[in-house]
Design a protein around this motif. Structure first.
Motif, mmCIF file in Angstrom:
data_model
loop_
_atom_site.group_PDB
_atom_site.id
_atom_site.type_symbol
_atom_site.label_atom_id
_atom_site.label_comp_id
_atom_site.label_asym_id
_atom_site.label_seq_id
_atom_site.Cartn_x
_atom_site.Cartn_y
_atom_site.Cartn_z
ATOM 1 N N VAL A 18 -4.354 7.040 -1.521
ATOM 2 C CA VAL A 18 -4.036 5.716 -0.983
ATOM 3 C C VAL A 18 -4.198 4.743 -2.139
ATOM 4 C CG1 VAL A 18 -4.623 3.948 0.702
ATOM 5 C CG2 VAL A 18 -4.929 6.355 1.295
ATOM 6 N N THR A 19 -3.151 4.018 -2.445
ATOM 7 C CA THR A 19 -3.200 3.084 -3.565
ATOM 8 C C THR A 19 -2.375 1.848 -3.234
ATOM 9 O OG1 THR A 19 -2.913 2.856 -5.958
ATOM 10 C CG2 THR A 19 -1.216 4.101 -4.784
ATOM 11 N N THR B 226 0.847 -1.180 0.000
ATOM 12 C CA THR B 226 0.000 0.000 0.000
ATOM 13 C C THR B 226 0.888 1.237 0.000
ATOM 14 O OG1 THR B 226 -1.718 -1.155 1.216
ATOM 15 C CG2 THR B 226 -1.819 1.228 1.224
ATOM 16 N N ILE C 292 -5.596 -1.546 2.059
ATOM 17 C CA ILE C 292 -6.048 -0.182 1.779
ATOM 18 C C ILE C 292 -7.239 0.170 2.666
ATOM 19 C CG2 ILE C 292 -7.152 1.285 0.025
ATOM 20 C CD1 ILE C 292 -5.387 -0.128 -2.057
#
Length: 198
Positions: free
Chosen positions: A13-14, A2, A21
């Protein structure tokens, strides 16, 4: 994995693990008042478009706003951002221009080069004359704008793929800078065929 990217009060956030996540988002809501906006579409004037697993980063709206701000919306298009074998140099013969407006314009062009590596060299040339901009430098900046007008939808494409092959390309121009005869170099790095640095 993450990844959390934070800029002032905006964050992305990826990653490749949705559980991780979701867990991170829950932890963030305990400390901060956050809003989950879904799939990334626009961040720091960078537009994100998705197509078949590919990702396109562009700044179409930022370019349109810049053309409107500078009054360049109705100007003719240019096919390149700078003339080949240009002779832009420090010039006392050319009329002085307002350094504040020239510096603001070049700063906006520097920001655009984050998704437009095709203007990076010309913006680098324009940046050399921030301390004493002349009409010749302003005209060169207008040419970059005229080029951007004709290529407004361009950006950086990241293609989905399995390869992580690294490719690095460099080029140099020995003593090619007109003012001080310094050399200029350029390089770019691709990972899996996707441009990551330049």
């Amino acid at each position: 994995m993450t990844i959390l990217l934070v800029y002032v009060n905006d964050m992305i956030v990826t990653g490749d693990d949705m559980q991780e996540i979701t867990s991170l988002q829950k932890q963030l809501t305990v400390v901060f008042d956050i809003k989950v906006l879904g799939q990334l579409k626009y961040f720091l004037r960078i537009e994100v478009a998705y197509s078949r697993g590919n990702l396109l980063l562009s700044q179409r709206k930022h370019i349109a706003d810049l053309l409107k701000y500078t009054g360049m919306s109705n100007y003719k298009l240019a096919c390149t951002p700078i003339e080949a074998k240009h002779c832009i140099r420090a010039s006392k013969e050319s009329d002085q221009v307002d350094s504040g407006s020239y510096q603001r314009l070049v700063r906006k062009l520097i920001y655009l080069s984050h998704t437009r590596p095709d203007i990076a060299y010309s913006v680098g040339v324009l940046s050399q004359y921030l301390h004493d901009p002349r009409e010749v430098h302003h005209q060169a900046a207008q040419r970059v704008l005229a080029y951007l007008k004709g290529t407004i939808g361009m950006g950086i494409l990241f293609k989905k793929g399995d390869s992580l092959t690294v490719g690095i390309y460099t080029d140099a121009d020995y003593a090619g800078l007109v003012d001080d005869r310094c050399s200029s170099t350029g390089s770019c790095c691709l990972i899996g065929g996707n441009l990551v640095t330049w």
